[in-house]
Design a protein around this motif. Structure first.
Motif, PDB file in Angstrom:
ATOM      1  N   THR A 164       0.902  -1.265  -0.044  1.00 14.50           N
ATOM      2  CA  THR A 164       0.053  -0.102   0.042  1.00 14.50           C
ATOM      3  C   THR A 164       0.889   1.224  -0.055  1.00 14.50           C
ATOM      4  O   THR A 164       0.739   2.191  -0.955  1.00 14.50           O
ATOM      5  N   GLY A 165       1.869   1.246   0.952  1.00  8.48           N
ATOM      6  CA  GLY A 165       2.826   2.440   1.068  1.00  8.48           C
ATOM      7  C   GLY A 165       3.340   2.577  -0.142  1.00  8.48           C
ATOM      8  O   GLY A 165       3.714   3.668  -0.626  1.00  8.48           O
ATOM      9  N   PHE A 166       4.071   1.539  -0.754  1.00 15.35           N
ATOM     10  CA  PHE A 166       4.776   1.836  -2.193  1.00 15.35           C
ATOM     11  C   PHE A 166       3.880   2.108  -3.313  1.00 15.35           C
ATOM     12  O   PHE A 166       4.243   3.199  -4.022  1.00 15.35           O
ATOM     13  N   LEU A 167       2.681   1.655  -3.460  1.00 14.76           N
ATOM     14  CA  LEU A 167       1.739   2.228  -4.351  1.00 14.76           C
ATOM     15  C   LEU A 167       1.325   3.619  -4.381  1.00 14.76           C
ATOM     16  O   LEU A 167       1.507   4.353  -5.168  1.00 14.76           O
ATOM     17  N   ILE A 168       1.128   4.087  -3.077  1.00 15.58           N
ATOM     18  CA  ILE A 168       1.007   5.580  -2.720  1.00 15.58           C
ATOM     19  C   ILE A 168       2.330   6.486  -3.038  1.00 15.58           C
ATOM     20  O   ILE A 168       2.192   7.346  -3.875  1.00 15.58           O
ATOM     21  N   TRP A 169       3.526   5.918  -2.616  1.00 14.32           N
ATOM     22  CA  TRP A 169       4.724   6.713  -2.866  1.00 14.32           C
ATOM     23  C   TRP A 169       4.849   6.925  -4.290  1.00 14.32           C
ATOM     24  O   TRP A 169       5.275   7.976  -4.758  1.00 14.32           O
ATOM     25  N   SER A 170       4.950   5.708  -5.095  1.00 12.78           N
ATOM     26  CA  SER A 170       5.143   5.838  -6.436  1.00 12.78           C
ATOM     27  C   SER A 170       4.566   6.630  -7.270  1.00 12.78           C
ATOM     28  O   SER A 170       4.835   7.351  -7.939  1.00 12.78           O
ATOM     29  N   VAL A 171       3.140   6.290  -7.196  1.00 12.03           N
ATOM     30  CA  VAL A 171       2.237   7.201  -8.002  1.00 12.03           C
ATOM     31  C   VAL A 171       2.345   8.881  -7.508  1.00 12.03           C
ATOM     32  O   VAL A 171       2.278   9.726  -8.164  1.00 12.03           O
ATOM     33  N   GLY A 172       2.548   9.012  -6.101  1.00 10.09           N
ATOM     34  CA  GLY A 172       2.753  10.350  -5.621  1.00 10.09           C
ATOM     35  C   GLY A 172       4.004  11.190  -6.044  1.00 10.09           C
ATOM     36  O   GLY A 172       3.991  12.227  -6.276  1.00 10.09           O
ATOM     37  N   THR A 173       5.088  10.203  -6.599  1.00  7.62           N
ATOM     38  CA  THR A 173       6.172  10.952  -6.905  1.00  7.62           C
ATOM     39  C   THR A 173       5.833  11.436  -8.405  1.00  7.62           C
ATOM     40  O   THR A 173       6.348  12.559  -8.903  1.00  7.62           O
ATOM     41  N   GLN A 174       5.029  10.839  -9.268  1.00  4.03           N
ATOM     42  CA  GLN A 174       4.579  11.306 -10.352  1.00  4.03           C
ATOM     43  C   GLN A 174       3.686  12.373 -10.181  1.00  4.03           C
ATOM     44  O   GLN A 174       3.645  13.518 -11.230  1.00  4.03           O
ATOM     45  N   ILE A 175       2.974  12.541  -9.439  1.00  2.25           N
ATOM     46  CA  ILE A 175       1.725  13.556  -9.008  1.00  2.25           C
ATOM     47  C   ILE A 175       2.676  14.941  -8.788  1.00  2.25           C
ATOM     48  O   ILE A 175       2.198  15.951  -9.015  1.00  2.25           O
ATOM     49  N   MET A 176       3.478  14.734  -8.014  1.00  3.68           N
ATOM     50  CA  MET A 176       4.516  15.621  -7.283  1.00  3.68           C
ATOM     51  C   MET A 176       5.017  16.304  -8.467  1.00  3.68           C
ATOM     52  O   MET A 176       5.342  17.546  -8.395  1.00  3.68           O
ATOM     53  N   LEU A 177       5.324  15.794  -9.497  1.00  2.00           N
ATOM     54  CA  LEU A 177       5.962  16.044 -10.730  1.00  2.00           C
ATOM     55  C   LEU A 177       5.156  16.567 -11.793  1.00  2.00           C
ATOM     56  O   LEU A 177       5.631  17.104 -12.860  1.00  2.00           O
ATOM     57  N   CYS A 178       3.897  16.480 -11.247  1.00  2.00           N
ATOM     58  CA  CYS A 178       3.027  17.085 -12.443  1.00  2.00           C
ATOM     59  C   CYS A 178       2.851  16.200 -13.735  1.00  2.00           C
ATOM     60  O   CYS A 178       2.928  16.844 -14.896  1.00  2.00           O
ATOM     61  N   ASN A 179       3.154  14.943 -13.671  1.00  2.00           N
ATOM     62  CA  ASN A 179       3.395  14.247 -14.801  1.00  2.00           C
ATOM     63  C   ASN A 179       2.196  13.184 -15.084  1.00  2.00           C
ATOM     64  O   ASN A 179       2.171  12.236 -14.785  1.00  2.00           O
ATOM     65  N   PRO A 180       1.202  13.749 -15.923  1.00  2.00           N
ATOM     66  CA  PRO A 180       0.023  13.114 -16.321  1.00  2.00           C
ATOM     67  C   PRO A 180       0.295  11.755 -16.707  1.00  2.00           C
ATOM     68  O   PRO A 180      -0.582  10.594 -16.645  1.00  2.00           O
TER      69      PRO A 180
END
Length: 196
Positions: free
Chosen positions: A133-149
């Motif tokens: 769960t943590g890794f899924l949230i973290w990995s997707v979060g890295t891309q949202i943080m970069l505003c990478n759609p």
């Protein structure tokens, strides 16, 4: 390419670099703490060729969009939400590792070992696979943080699919090792959406 030296790029890229270094460094350090240095290899850094490729592609997307659509990267509420996801995902994953201690391993255990215990307290009482769960949230979060759609969608699909396949395989062995696992699985969700 002055955009690369803008406040937006320097902030987002430095947050990404810190997030990646902290995630992998802390995974390795915690593996050494709980399993001993002699039992830990570089695999505990959790860096594969596919992972490196995904990260390179996400940085390429970031740079291309920064050049062609700089305003896309400056949507701060999205970037800050991604940063929050990175922090929350990291906390959930590290709580999973610390709570499980020696029972937490990076590889699926196919043989029951003495130190391998079923952990059902702490964060494991909320979700069965808090590390995932943590890794899924973290990995997707890295891309949202970069505003990478594009990478946000790709990371979501790829990581979800990985855990969608991994969880049933891992739970096959957990059911063999622990008679009470079946009841635990009925009571506590997996922690990955749409994966029972």
């Amino acid at each position: 390419m002055t955009e690369l030296f803008s406040h937006t790029a320097s902030r987002q890229l430095s947050q990404m670099l810190f997030a990646v270094l902290f995630f992998h460094g802390s995974e390795y350090l915690l593996a050494i703490i709980f399993h001993g240095k002699s039992n830990v290899t570089l695999k505990s850094l959790l860096i594969s060729q596919q992972y490196i490729l995904a990260m390179i592609l996400s940085i390429l997307e970031y740079l291309l969009e920064l050049y062609f659509f700089p305003d896309l990267k400056a949507i701060w509420w999205i970037s800050n939400f991604g940063l929050l996801m990175v922090v929350v995902g990291e906390i959930i994953r590290k709580l999973a590792i610390i709570t499980a201690g020696r029972a937490f391993t990076h590889l699926i255990q196919r043989y029951h070992e003495e130190h391998h215990k079923l952990i059902t307290h702490g964060v494991y009482s909320i979700v069965r696979h808090p590390g995932y769960t943590g890794f899924l949230i973290w990995s997707v979060g890295t891309q949202i943080m970069l505003c990478n759609p594009i990478s946000t969608l790709a990371f979501t699909v790829v990581v979800w699919n990985f855990f969608h396949r991994r969880i049933p395989y891992e739970e096959y062995f957990l059911k063999q090792f622990f008679g009470e696992y079946e009841e635990f699985a009925k009571r506590v969700p997996s922690g990955i959406p749409f994966v029972k």
